[in-house]
Motif scaffolding. Structure first.
Motif, PDB file in Angstrom:
ATOM      1  N   VAL A  26       0.836  -1.186   0.000  1.00 26.51           N
ATOM      2  CA  VAL A  26       0.000   0.000   0.000  1.00 26.51           C
ATOM      3  C   VAL A  26       0.880   1.249   0.000  1.00 26.51           C
ATOM      4  O   VAL A  26       0.579   2.231  -0.654  1.00 26.51           O
ATOM      5  N   ASN A  27       1.995   1.228   0.717  1.00 28.48           N
ATOM      6  CA  ASN A  27       2.881   2.382   0.823  1.00 28.48           C
ATOM      7  C   ASN A  27       3.814   2.526  -0.376  1.00 28.48           C
ATOM      8  O   ASN A  27       4.638   3.417  -0.393  1.00 28.48           O
ATOM      9  N   LYS A  28       3.731   1.654  -1.338  1.00 27.34           N
ATOM     10  CA  LYS A  28       4.595   1.690  -2.512  1.00 27.34           C
ATOM     11  C   LYS A  28       3.707   1.929  -3.731  1.00 27.34           C
ATOM     12  O   LYS A  28       3.202   0.989  -4.333  1.00 27.34           O
ATOM     13  N   PRO A  29       3.492   3.203  -4.084  1.00 28.90           N
ATOM     14  CA  PRO A  29       2.616   3.503  -5.219  1.00 28.90           C
ATOM     15  C   PRO A  29       3.116   2.845  -6.501  1.00 28.90           C
ATOM     16  O   PRO A  29       4.313   2.711  -6.723  1.00 28.90           O
ATOM     17  N   ALA A  30       2.176   2.481  -7.329  1.00 25.48           N
ATOM     18  CA  ALA A  30       2.495   1.782  -8.573  1.00 25.48           C
ATOM     19  C   ALA A  30       3.144   2.712  -9.591  1.00 25.48           C
ATOM     20  O   ALA A  30       2.777   3.880  -9.713  1.00 25.48           O
ATOM     21  N   PHE A  46       9.177  11.749 -15.909  1.00 24.02           N
ATOM     22  CA  PHE A  46       9.103  10.535 -15.092  1.00 24.02           C
ATOM     23  C   PHE A  46       9.373  10.858 -13.625  1.00 24.02           C
ATOM     24  O   PHE A  46       8.646  10.419 -12.744  1.00 24.02           O
ATOM     25  N   LEU A  47      10.411  11.647 -13.363  1.00 23.17           N
ATOM     26  CA  LEU A  47      10.786  11.977 -11.985  1.00 23.17           C
ATOM     27  C   LEU A  47       9.730  12.820 -11.284  1.00 23.17           C
ATOM     28  O   LEU A  47       9.673  12.838 -10.052  1.00 23.17           O
ATOM     29  N   ASN A  48       8.890  13.513 -12.051  1.00 16.48           N
ATOM     30  CA  ASN A  48       7.840  14.340 -11.460  1.00 16.48           C
ATOM     31  C   ASN A  48       6.514  13.609 -11.261  1.00 16.48           C
ATOM     32  O   ASN A  48       5.569  14.198 -10.735  1.00 16.48           O
ATOM     33  N   LEU A  49       6.437  12.351 -11.667  1.00 22.55           N
ATOM     34  CA  LEU A  49       5.226  11.572 -11.408  1.00 22.55           C
ATOM     35  C   LEU A  49       5.067  11.387  -9.895  1.00 22.55           C
ATOM     36  O   LEU A  49       6.037  11.056  -9.207  1.00 22.55           O
ATOM     37  N   PRO A  50       3.862  11.586  -9.349  1.00 26.48           N
ATOM     38  CA  PRO A  50       3.668  11.455  -7.908  1.00 26.48           C
ATOM     39  C   PRO A  50       4.155  10.116  -7.332  1.00 26.48           C
ATOM     40  O   PRO A  50       4.785  10.088  -6.273  1.00 26.48           O
ATOM     41  N   ALA A  51       3.886   9.019  -8.021  1.00 26.78           N
ATOM     42  CA  ALA A  51       4.315   7.704  -7.519  1.00 26.78           C
ATOM     43  C   ALA A  51       5.832   7.612  -7.471  1.00 26.78           C
ATOM     44  O   ALA A  51       6.408   7.078  -6.522  1.00 26.78           O
ATOM     45  N   VAL A  52       6.496   8.136  -8.491  1.00 26.11           N
ATOM     46  CA  VAL A  52       7.960   8.080  -8.546  1.00 26.11           C
ATOM     47  C   VAL A  52       8.551   8.976  -7.467  1.00 26.11           C
ATOM     48  O   VAL A  52       9.470   8.573  -6.752  1.00 26.11           O
ATOM     49  N   LYS A  53       8.029  10.186  -7.330  1.00 20.86           N
ATOM     50  CA  LYS A  53       8.512  11.098  -6.283  1.00 20.86           C
ATOM     51  C   LYS A  53       8.389  10.463  -4.907  1.00 20.86           C
ATOM     52  O   LYS A  53       9.317  10.514  -4.103  1.00 20.86           O
ATOM     53  N   THR A  54       7.231   9.886  -4.636  1.00 24.81           N
ATOM     54  CA  THR A  54       6.985   9.258  -3.334  1.00 24.81           C
ATOM     55  C   THR A  54       7.984   8.142  -3.072  1.00 24.81           C
ATOM     56  O   THR A  54       8.578   8.052  -1.998  1.00 24.81           O
ATOM     57  N   ARG A  55       8.179   7.299  -4.063  1.00 23.44           N
ATOM     58  CA  ARG A  55       9.093   6.166  -3.888  1.00 23.44           C
ATOM     59  C   ARG A  55      10.539   6.618  -3.767  1.00 23.44           C
ATOM     60  O   ARG A  55      11.303   6.066  -2.973  1.00 23.44           O
TER      61      ARG A  55
END
Length: 147
Positions: A26-30, A46-55
């Motif tokens: 759950v804590n690892k966005p797809a 790519f680096l600005n995608l919310p999932a990528v930033k979070t990870r």
């Protein structure tokens, strides 16, 4: 009596482990479904995608902002083996401050290498995986060049 106690402890341990795995997922966005579409493109989108930033924030912790700074000058993504791979460097410091990112296309994990001339390479790998070959090759090349 001892068997019952051991059984209860075992059930609790298994339940806790299963809950931990579920929470980790759950804590690892797809990541985006089609990562191949980034081949040949610069990594800023790519680096600005919310999932990528979070990870990346979770993976790098306090080093996140330094990593982002070191991608001011970017190279387009390449497909290297089973990885989406790119490098970047800090503006006006390309021989002193560089970073790399590799995304495992099968495991869908993110791997980062940070190179500073003063400290050499540091590697960050999601899920405790080994540092992938594209990043180790990149770091070896920088070290061999005496940067």
């Amino acid at each position: 009596m001892k068997r019952a106690f051991v059984l209860v402890v075992l059930v609790i341990a298994v339940t806790a482990a299963a809950s931990s795995v579920a929470n980790a997922q759950v804590n690892k966005p797809a990541l985006p479904a089609n990562l191949d579409k980034y081949v040949g493109k610069y990594p800023d989108g790519f680096l600005n995608l919310p999932a990528v930033k979070t990870r990346l924030r979770k993976l790098l912790g306090t080093r996140y902002s330094a990593f982002v700074t070191s991608f001011a000058v970017q190279m387009p993504f390449q497909k290297v083996g089973g990885f989406l791979f790119t490098t970047g460097c800090q503006a006006h410091s390309c021989t002193l401050s560089e970073s790399a990112i590799a995304v495992d296309l099968a495991a869908r994990t993110i791997h980062v290498g940070i190179y500073r001339q003063s400290t050499k390479g540091k590697f960050f790998n999601e899920g405790g995986a080994a540092t992938p070959q594209p990043i180790t090759d990149w770091a070896d090349e920088l070290s061999a060049a005496g940067r």
